[in-house]
Design an enzyme around this catalytic site. Structure first.
Site, PDB file in Angstrom:
ATOM      1  N   HIS A  84       0.837  -1.194   0.000  1.00  0.00           N
ATOM      2  CA  HIS A  84       0.000   0.000   0.000  1.00  0.00           C
ATOM      3  C   HIS A  84       0.870   1.242   0.000  1.00  0.00           C
ATOM      4  O   HIS A  84       2.032   1.202   0.406  1.00  0.00           O
ATOM      5  CB  HIS A  84      -0.930   0.016   1.216  1.00  0.00           C
ATOM      6  CG  HIS A  84      -0.214  -0.041   2.527  1.00  0.00           C
ATOM      7  ND1 HIS A  84       0.247  -1.222   3.066  1.00  0.00           N
ATOM      8  CD2 HIS A  84       0.133   0.922   3.417  1.00  0.00           C
ATOM      9  CE1 HIS A  84       0.831  -0.980   4.225  1.00  0.00           C
ATOM     10  NE2 HIS A  84       0.787   0.311   4.456  1.00  0.00           N
ATOM     11  N   CYS A 127       1.629   3.620  11.817  1.00  0.00           N
ATOM     12  CA  CYS A 127       2.642   3.128  10.884  1.00  0.00           C
ATOM     13  C   CYS A 127       2.998   4.267   9.938  1.00  0.00           C
ATOM     14  O   CYS A 127       2.300   5.285   9.901  1.00  0.00           O
ATOM     15  CB  CYS A 127       2.148   1.902  10.122  1.00  0.00           C
ATOM     16  SG  CYS A 127       0.896   2.245   8.870  1.00  0.00           S
TER      17      CYS A 127
END
Length: 674
Positions: free
Chosen positions: A65, A192
């Site tokens: 991603h 993250c």
């Protein structure tokens, strides 16, 4: 979710063998649907995110991603692989691959939906249903949540209220009588680097483990959709804290005085029960964390815990990179404005009168002077910003003021870039020392906004003016004189070292150190510092250019995906974007990295030997008019690119021969990857 995934974005028979091929196959579907405008540019962004941390998860899941300017709308593509694809998970290859693409300016609603999918991936019934589905349309509907699997009747009863950021709050619901004791309470933060998937998956995994353990859990997800702060009452009532993060926790002082488990986001996904058990143990032992200093210690002065186990060198690098990362935008904006002013008005424009006093709209010289003076104003912030954000990385917001003050003093006493480094470290250390002092609760409110900035600024100012400033200024002058006097073999050796550093990790810490060293010299340019800047940029262009040339002249040594990446690498290399070679280095590091390092060393050495200079901090071939000895400069880049190409082709050819299996009809292909 309907606009994020359709049947056309589902491949139930993904034939890719590597994660790069899988990302390309799914990305091609996004291009066909008009969701991605530049395939190679998007894949470069995916590869850059993958280089930060593998995206494979236990349970056979891969979630490559990224956020990219080449994405027109938040999009999800799903592929199912029979043999599985290695995404770096500890338990083996992934058979379920989700490619998540978000625009750089994606709105919160879409990112919230993507985060909801990330949470659902932690549900084994959901993933098993995807493995069993045979129709792409039905699989897309399942992912959209239109056909959710029915929970097993035997599942334990549990409450699942929502915390203030929408993350489940886990805790058991008894069948009859309430428990005799208060449940153990935990607050957690997950984050993250991209903030799209791992952040929310860790939150869901921790919530599920808490339900199983009878623990009440509230999670704050600091993701791309922003974050909603935990209620201070929840933090106050918590028995322990869990941080599962790969970027700095925001406003961490809120958790001061609590037992804290500090770990990476993947641990939150893969080992949630262990983290909860560790949090219980810390609470039972009475361990607390003094967050003002980042040090976790027992109240009786016991050993530190959590993140402080990191080696001092690692923490020092983190502090320095924090400062450099905030400084680079000032370098880019100011440096390019100055470079553009030189292109319009020549180098003598630096001595022009202030445009506030004299500006003629119709004169090119006035516009050149305007650009030069704006760029010079931006450059004046380099050292203070560097110092301020080094201090910020060490001790958070209270250290910003003394850091900026120390950086400004470094400029005043002509201590330059080295003075900024020292001022930032001093400011951070002084603030950390002050924060260790126990104060009365009534004073805590004014400590970070008044007391700490006041005392720390005074101490840092004293140290910079009276104690360390003059020696550092002398060292800076010696370094400047040394650079100005570099010639012959000494200059070539420096060029080799800088070239090796620029090409070793291609955008990583060593690359950034060399780049920061070069741009620091532009704050007060000298002939020596301009040579260093030229060598650094030239060497940084070599890795992607070498890989682009290698895929052109010996395409059979590379996979189809690498050959397509090679076409994009031409543009990335010419633009001085070293990260364009990361996909090649990630796939075959033992052959690619030494080859491009050798090429970078050759280019750095030749640039210094040719006395090439550069006044712009970035731009690649697009700032050639601003380069001293431009033809020799391009020759140095070409030579290094040729060396890197020759070595990588040689090493891959040797590897191809030594790795080829004995001829057999069932193995017609020969692997060329390390």
């Amino acid at each position: 979710m309907s606009e994020l995934i359709t049947a056309a974005l589902v491949d139930l028979d993904l034939s890719a063998e590597t994660k790069q091929e899988a990302a390309r196959s799914l990305a091609e579907r996004m291009v066909a649907e008009g969701r991605v405008t530049d395939l190679d540019g998007f894949l470069a962004d995916v590869a850059a995110r993958e280089a930060q941390m593998p995206t494979g998860l236990d349970g056979g899941i891969g979630i490559p991603h990224c956020r990219s300017e080449h994405v027109t709308a938040p999009t999800l593509a799903f592929g199912r692989s029979g043999p599985g694809i290695d995404f770096g998970a500890a338990d083996g290859p992934a058979d379920l691959v989700f490619l998540i693409a978000a625009p750089t300016g994606a709105d919160d609603d879409h990112l919230t939906i993507l985060s909801a999918l990330a949470r659902r991936l932690m549900d084994p019934e959901f993933t098993e249903a995807l493995r069993a589905e045979r129709d792409p349309g039905a699989a897309a509907a399942l992912i959209r949540g239109e056909e959710a699997p029915t929970p097993e009747a035997s599942a334990p009863k549990a409450s699942a209220s929502a915390s203030n950021d929408g993350t489940p709050v886990a805790g058991p619901v008894p069948d009859s009588v309430a428990p005799a004791t208060e449940p153990f309470r935990i607050v957690a933060v997950t984050s993250c680097p991209t903030g799209i998937a791992h952040t929310y998956m860790a939150a869901e995994s921790l919530a599920a483990a808490a339900r199983a353990e009878g623990v009440v859990l509230d999670v704050e997800t600091q993701g791309s959709a922003g974050f909603e702060r935990l209620d201070p009452a929840l933090i106050a009532a918590a028995d322990a804290v869990v941080w599962a993060h790969d970027v700095e926790v925001r406003e961490k002082a809120r958790f001061d005085g609590k037992p804290i488990v500090d770990t990476g986001v993947k641990a939150g996904i893969n080992r949630p029960a262990e983290l909860i058990a560790e949090a219980r143990q810390k609470a039972e032992r009475g361990e607390t964390t003094t967050l003002a200093t980042g040090a976790a210690a027992r109240q009786d002065g016991g050993a530190t815990t959590g993140g402080d186990h990191a080696h001092f060198g690692v923490r020092l690098r983190t502090y320095l990179m924090s400062g450099v990362s905030y400084m680079v935008p000032f370098v880019a904006a100011g440096g390019l404005l100055i470079a553009l002013s030189f292109a319009i008005g020549g180098y003598e424009i630096a001595g022009a009168k202030s445009v506030a006093e004299h500006f003629v709209w119709s004169e090119a010289a006035s516009w050149a002077a305007l650009l030069n003076q704006i760029g010079t104003a931006a450059f004046a912030f380099l050292v203070p910003v560097l110092a301020g954000y080094i201090a910020y990385g060490m001790a958070d917001r209270p250290a910003l003021v003394p850091g900026f003050v120390g950086g400004a003093i470094a400029l005043t006493i002509n201590a330059g870039f080295l003075g900024g480094l020292a001022a930032g470290l001093l400011a951070g250390a002084v603030v950390m020392a002050i924060q260790r002092v126990k104060v009365h609760p009534t004073l805590r409110g004014i400590m970070p906004v008044l007391v700490i900035p006041l005392i720390a600024s005074a101490v840092v100012g004293f140290l910079m003016f009276i104690v360390v400033g003059k020696p550092i200024a002398s060292l800076q002058r010696a370094l400047t004189d040394g650079l100005n006097g570099l010639s012959g073999s000494n200059a070539i050796i420096l060029g080799i070292v800088l070239g090796l550093m620029m090409c070793f990790d291609m955008g990583g810490p060593l690359n950034k150190v060399a780049y920061a060293f070069a741009v620091g010299g532009l704050a007060d340019p000298t002939p020596g510092s301009l040579k260093v800047m030229a060598a650094v940029m030239a060497a940084g262009m070599v890795p992607p250019l070498a890989m682009a040339l290698a895929t052109t002249v010996r395409g059979r040594l590379f996979s189809r995906t690498e050959r397509e990446n090679g076409r994009a690498a031409w543009v990335l290399g010419a633009s001085f974007i070293s990260e364009g070679a990361i996909p090649f280095a990630a796939a075959d590091p033992l052959r690619v990295i030494p080859s491009v390092m050798a090429g970078g060393a050759v280019t750095g050495a030749l640039s210094m030997a040719f006395d090439c200079t550069l006044r712009a901090p970035h731009g690649g071939i697009f700032v050639v008019p601003l380069i001293g000895n431009p033809f020799l400069y391009l020759l140095a880049i070409a030579a290094g690119t040729a060396v890197g190409t020759a070595l990588v082709v040689l090493l891959k050819s040797v590897g191809r021969n030594t790795e080829a299996p004995a001829p057999a009809p069932e193995t017609p292909k020969i692997s060329v990857a390390a």
